[in-house]
Design a protein around this motif. Sequence first.
Motif, PDB file in Angstrom:
ATOM      1  N   VAL A 203       0.518  -3.953  22.422  1.00 10.55           N
ATOM      2  CA  VAL A 203       0.751  -4.110  21.071  1.00 10.55           C
ATOM      3  C   VAL A 203      -0.049  -4.845  20.200  1.00 10.55           C
ATOM      4  N   ARG A 204      -0.424  -4.618  19.006  1.00 10.27           N
ATOM      5  CA  ARG A 204      -1.242  -5.303  18.238  1.00 10.27           C
ATOM      6  C   ARG A 204      -0.207  -5.372  16.512  1.00 10.27           C
ATOM      7  N   LYS A 205      -0.299  -6.698  16.249  1.00  8.15           N
ATOM      8  CA  LYS A 205       0.265  -7.140  15.005  1.00  8.15           C
ATOM      9  C   LYS A 205      -0.642  -7.620  13.855  1.00  8.15           C
ATOM     10  N   THR A 206      -0.736  -6.950  12.775  1.00  7.78           N
ATOM     11  CA  THR A 206      -1.791  -7.818  11.731  1.00  7.78           C
ATOM     12  C   THR A 206      -0.762  -8.826  11.001  1.00  7.78           C
ATOM     13  N   ALA A 207      -1.918  -9.689  10.251  1.00  3.64           N
ATOM     14  CA  ALA A 207      -0.913 -10.511   9.640  1.00  3.64           C
ATOM     15  C   ALA A 207      -0.030  -9.948   8.551  1.00  3.64           C
ATOM     16  N   ALA A 208      -0.454  -8.739   7.771  1.00  2.00           N
ATOM     17  CA  ALA A 208       0.203  -8.102   6.896  1.00  2.00           C
ATOM     18  C   ALA A 208       1.586  -7.583   7.662  1.00  2.00           C
ATOM     19  N   GLU A 209       1.612  -7.389   8.930  1.00  2.00           N
ATOM     20  CA  GLU A 209       2.814  -6.732   9.455  1.00  2.00           C
ATOM     21  C   GLU A 209       3.623  -7.689   9.840  1.00  2.00           C
ATOM     22  N   LEU A 210       2.995  -9.136  10.124  1.00  2.75           N
ATOM     23  CA  LEU A 210       3.739 -10.140  10.894  1.00  2.75           C
ATOM     24  C   LEU A 210       4.558 -10.954   9.455  1.00  2.75           C
ATOM     25  N   ARG A 211       3.616 -11.165   8.480  1.00  2.00           N
ATOM     26  CA  ARG A 211       4.098 -11.986   7.369  1.00  2.00           C
ATOM     27  C   ARG A 211       4.782 -11.300   6.118  1.00  2.00           C
ATOM     28  N   TYR A 212       4.311  -9.970   5.802  1.00  2.00           N
ATOM     29  CA  TYR A 212       4.589  -9.408   4.579  1.00  2.00           C
ATOM     30  C   TYR A 212       5.141  -7.949   4.738  1.00  2.00           C
ATOM     31  N   GLY A 213       5.739  -7.639   5.886  1.00  2.00           N
ATOM     32  CA  GLY A 213       6.418  -6.458   6.150  1.00  2.00           C
ATOM     33  C   GLY A 213       5.490  -5.335   5.912  1.00  2.00           C
ATOM     34  N   GLY A 214       4.336  -5.241   6.346  1.00  2.00           N
ATOM     35  CA  GLY A 214       3.455  -4.339   6.262  1.00  2.00           C
ATOM     36  C   GLY A 214       2.418  -4.438   5.047  1.00  2.00           C
ATOM     37  N   GLY A 215       2.838  -5.442   4.041  1.00  2.00           N
ATOM     38  CA  GLY A 215       2.091  -5.627   2.876  1.00  2.00           C
ATOM     39  C   GLY A 215       1.619  -4.849   1.893  1.00  2.00           C
ATOM     40  N   LYS A 216       2.268  -3.621   2.069  1.00  2.00           N
ATOM     41  CA  LYS A 216       1.780  -2.575   0.612  1.00  2.00           C
ATOM     42  C   LYS A 216       1.932  -3.320  -0.445  1.00  2.00           C
ATOM     43  N   GLN A 217       2.848  -3.955  -0.721  1.00  2.00           N
ATOM     44  CA  GLN A 217       3.035  -4.354  -2.211  1.00  2.00           C
ATOM     45  C   GLN A 217       2.027  -5.785  -2.478  1.00  2.00           C
ATOM     46  N   GLN A 218       1.707  -6.459  -1.433  1.00  2.00           N
ATOM     47  CA  GLN A 218       0.952  -7.448  -1.692  1.00  2.00           C
ATOM     48  C   GLN A 218      -0.605  -6.994  -1.683  1.00  2.00           C
ATOM     49  N   GLN A 219      -0.825  -5.830  -1.087  1.00  2.00           N
ATOM     50  CA  GLN A 219      -2.059  -5.154  -0.966  1.00  2.00           C
ATOM     51  C   GLN A 219      -2.530  -4.732  -2.496  1.00  2.00           C
ATOM     52  N   GLU A 220      -1.566  -4.237  -3.025  1.00  2.00           N
ATOM     53  CA  GLU A 220      -1.582  -3.677  -4.335  1.00  2.00           C
ATOM     54  C   GLU A 220      -1.888  -4.807  -5.363  1.00  2.00           C
ATOM     55  N   ALA A 221      -1.383  -5.943  -5.160  1.00  2.00           N
ATOM     56  CA  ALA A 221      -1.785  -7.140  -5.844  1.00  2.00           C
ATOM     57  C   ALA A 221      -3.298  -7.503  -5.583  1.00  2.00           C
ATOM     58  N   LEU A 222      -3.704  -7.455  -4.331  1.00  2.00           N
ATOM     59  CA  LEU A 222      -5.249  -7.679  -4.234  1.00  2.00           C
ATOM     60  C   LEU A 222      -5.928  -6.798  -4.814  1.00  2.00           C
ATOM     61  N   ASP A 223      -5.697  -5.871  -5.064  1.00  2.00           N
ATOM     62  CA  ASP A 223      -6.562  -4.419  -5.376  1.00  2.00           C
ATOM     63  C   ASP A 223      -6.679  -4.855  -7.000  1.00  2.00           C
ATOM     64  N   LEU A 224      -5.571  -5.373  -7.518  1.00  2.00           N
ATOM     65  CA  LEU A 224      -5.381  -5.462  -9.096  1.00  2.00           C
ATOM     66  C   LEU A 224      -6.366  -6.614  -9.225  1.00  2.00           C
ATOM     67  N   PHE A 225      -6.567  -7.587  -8.212  1.00  2.00           N
ATOM     68  CA  PHE A 225      -7.402  -8.829  -8.559  1.00  2.00           C
ATOM     69  C   PHE A 225      -8.810  -8.487  -8.147  1.00  2.00           C
ATOM     70  N   GLY A 226      -8.862  -7.100  -7.338  1.00  2.00           N
ATOM     71  CA  GLY A 226     -10.447  -7.058  -6.919  1.00  2.00           C
ATOM     72  C   GLY A 226     -10.620  -7.675  -5.653  1.00  2.00           C
ATOM     73  N   ILE A 227      -9.706  -8.172  -4.728  1.00  2.00           N
ATOM     74  CA  ILE A 227     -10.050  -9.196  -3.823  1.00  2.00           C
ATOM     75  C   ILE A 227     -10.016  -8.321  -2.592  1.00  2.00           C
ATOM     76  N   LYS A 228     -11.207  -8.398  -1.866  1.00  2.00           N
ATOM     77  CA  LYS A 228     -11.561  -7.538  -0.711  1.00  2.00           C
ATOM     78  C   LYS A 228     -11.019  -8.056   0.546  1.00  2.00           C
ATOM     79  N   ARG A 229     -10.626  -9.456   0.595  1.00  2.00           N
ATOM     80  CA  ARG A 229     -10.227  -9.981   1.960  1.00  2.00           C
ATOM     81  C   ARG A 229      -8.999  -9.449   2.346  1.00  2.00           C
ATOM     82  N   PRO A 230      -8.832  -9.616   3.804  1.00  2.00           N
ATOM     83  CA  PRO A 230      -7.140  -9.026   4.135  1.00  2.00           C
ATOM     84  C   PRO A 230      -6.360 -10.283   4.111  1.00  2.00           C
ATOM     85  N   LEU A 231      -5.070  -9.885   3.908  1.00  2.00           N
ATOM     86  CA  LEU A 231      -3.948 -10.685   4.038  1.00  2.00           C
ATOM     87  C   LEU A 231      -4.012 -11.414   5.175  1.00  2.00           C
TER      88      LEU A 231
END
Length: 821
Positions: A203-231
Amino acid sequence: MPQAGRGLSTEIITKVCFVACTFFTVAMPVSAAEPIESFLQKHCIRCHGPEQEEGDIRFDQLSRDFKSGLDTHHWAEAIDKVNSGEMPPQDEPQPTQDELSAFVLHLDSRLKQGRAARMAARPAIAHYRLSRREYQNTVYDLLGVRYDPAKPGELNEDTLWQGYERIGSQLSLSPSHVDRYYGAAEIVLDRAFLQAASEPRKVRKTAAELRYGGGKQQQEALDLFGIKRPLRYLLFPGRVQPALSANWLGHTGPEHSGLYKLRLQASGIRPPGGQPAHLSVGKQTSEETVDGLIEFDITAPEDSPQVYEFEVFLEMPTQLHFCVVATDGIDRRGGAAFRNALVSRDGYLFTHSSETRLLNPNAPQMFDDQGNGIFSTVLLDWVEWEGPLVTEAEKSRRERVIPPADAAPAEVAEYLQRFAERAWRRAVKPQELDDYMRSYLGEREAGESMTDAYRIALQGVLTSRNFIYLVEGDPTPRPRLNDWELASRLSYFLWSSMPDQNLFTAAKSGKLSGEVLSNEVDRMLSDGRINRFIDDFSRQWLQLHRVGMFPPDKKLYPKYDDWLEASMRAEPVEYFREMLVNNLPIESFVDSDWTMANARLCDFYGLPEPKRDGFQRVSLKPDDHRGGLLTMGAVLGLTSDGTRHRPVHRGVWLSEALFNKTPPPPPANVDPIEPIPPKGNKITIRQRIEAHASNASCAACHRNIDPLGLAFDQFDAIGQWRTREHVPTGVGEDPLVDASGVLPDGRPFRDAAQFKQLLLEDRQRITRAFIEHLCTYALRRVLTVDDQDAVEAIVDEAKASQYGVRDIVRAVALSDLIRTR
């Protein structure tokens, strides 16, 4: 010492002498008795007789029957103390050289004359129960099964004798033990029969899955800022966070217990001048701590995360957590409210500290305005678990145990005999297994499958005394081990486990001697299993189980944390590993210009930070005040009580570990050291001990113990260097530390450094004590006066090989003492 009987009437003296002479007429020839009794009466009885009993020894009451061996250890100690000049004390009349020679010569002669009778009186058959750790290693080497006997509810804890957990006389077998051995055998066989067919899961868990419940909403915020780094997931001091949940791998019952691989990608942030982040993975013990199964430093920088990989045995089902250990804790910045804000899913986004657009000024601040971390923090990118894993070697061990499904009874009997020979570590006659085969056949007749019926027979083998005990000897007494017994003695000495196939083959052929034996010992010393000896012997010899027994007061010692304690406990073990692997001379135990340290110890000792993770060899300078075992934090801490150092306990530990001499316990009626009253002048513990030791009944022992501990008074309760002693009560400033002293033989020293140099002059004495410790560990018993000549032969061999530690261990393994029952 003045002659005993001073002040008594002539009639009484005559009666005493008559009784003594009558006793010796029976026990030994008069010619041998006279020099001994004369010396005792003139120089010993006053302090060790009816009027006074220093050290709980009365020579007038010791047995003179040297064939029984009842008090031979006391007589041998008397010879040792007289030879060393320790007795009679310097403030008493001294014997002439002729008196000394006659006493030692005649007493030694009586000891040697009784040796044959004492050896013949030993039990014809000796039983030594395996320790929990040896049981664990043995079932792994026998069946390829990982089992934790120290888990609550499993095997009973081993009884310790001066740190050793394998002394035969201490390891009894109670009814509760028997029940637990049956339970252990069931678990071991369950895993041996079931795991061979199980498939590992991943099993593999990313930081987005561990910390942000999948990170869909947070990824949208990163896209809005133009930030390419992962959560990324911030792991910070003061809070435990999930590392493995029970449902991640699906159903994980007890049958899935085994070896798991942990892989994670992470980097670390540390404050300027602060500690690197240290990550502990284990079971949660409180809101802020875990019982670490895996401990490591995260030194990879934020821009270059590193993949870390570990293997760990897990009893399933289980839940594990991450915990960042650091003294620069987050509680100093706002406590629970601060932590809760950080873990709020919507309250804090993080990808990189340079992404200032994500650092809300109203949110908790993890970085200063220069982008430097405020806390030692771990940045987790992903975590991966895989298991249970079974190696090819483990599969092979299990497969050769189980007969084919269609095996006839005769073939099953052959499989069982081969298994029993390996499990019992000796040749096994077929009739010894008749009961086990009857159980197998009865189960088959009752309709059980071959596998289930065969398991019943195997369980009988694993719960037999022949497996649980190392058995040495036959009903007909013999003085030496046979080859099977020697193979086991060697393997449990150097590997803490059963012999391997090479040793079994040599034993079965009767060729385990001469060049074959020498080659086998060299092979064992070079095998990876020698690390079991390194870990087990050093831990037991140095009594490292006492590290952290009295947790240091956090107010007095705020720098002390779980990571430091774990690092301290590991330092002497890693130091011993370095000495053995590189065959370094034994005097390095006393002093050296290097030590083995990790980042946490370097920070604690004030040493330059190591260039890589984990323990490594670090150079020392004189003003570092370290070098050798005696100035390690573990040694200085295990003899403290959590609030203050205890010089007497340090002296006792040094006497036991370095000289293999255990001082007698204090008299029952001696008052403890009094604390300083609130309005009294502040004085050091040394000054209070000196006042205490002025008591005549205490002075003799303190004279030998105190200098050994007071030499290290410039180190506090956790091993920090200091020049003043912190005295919590009394008036005035804290007093200066005085670490000077005089050894029992009159040699003075001014501090720990000079004290260690004096110890180096006693290299042969320290070598002999180290060899005695090795032999106690290897033989699983306390040494006696009858072992002295054999020990002396090993000392001579050590001297010829320049006192290299590996050479000394090899000499013990090849010694005549190891081959003698």
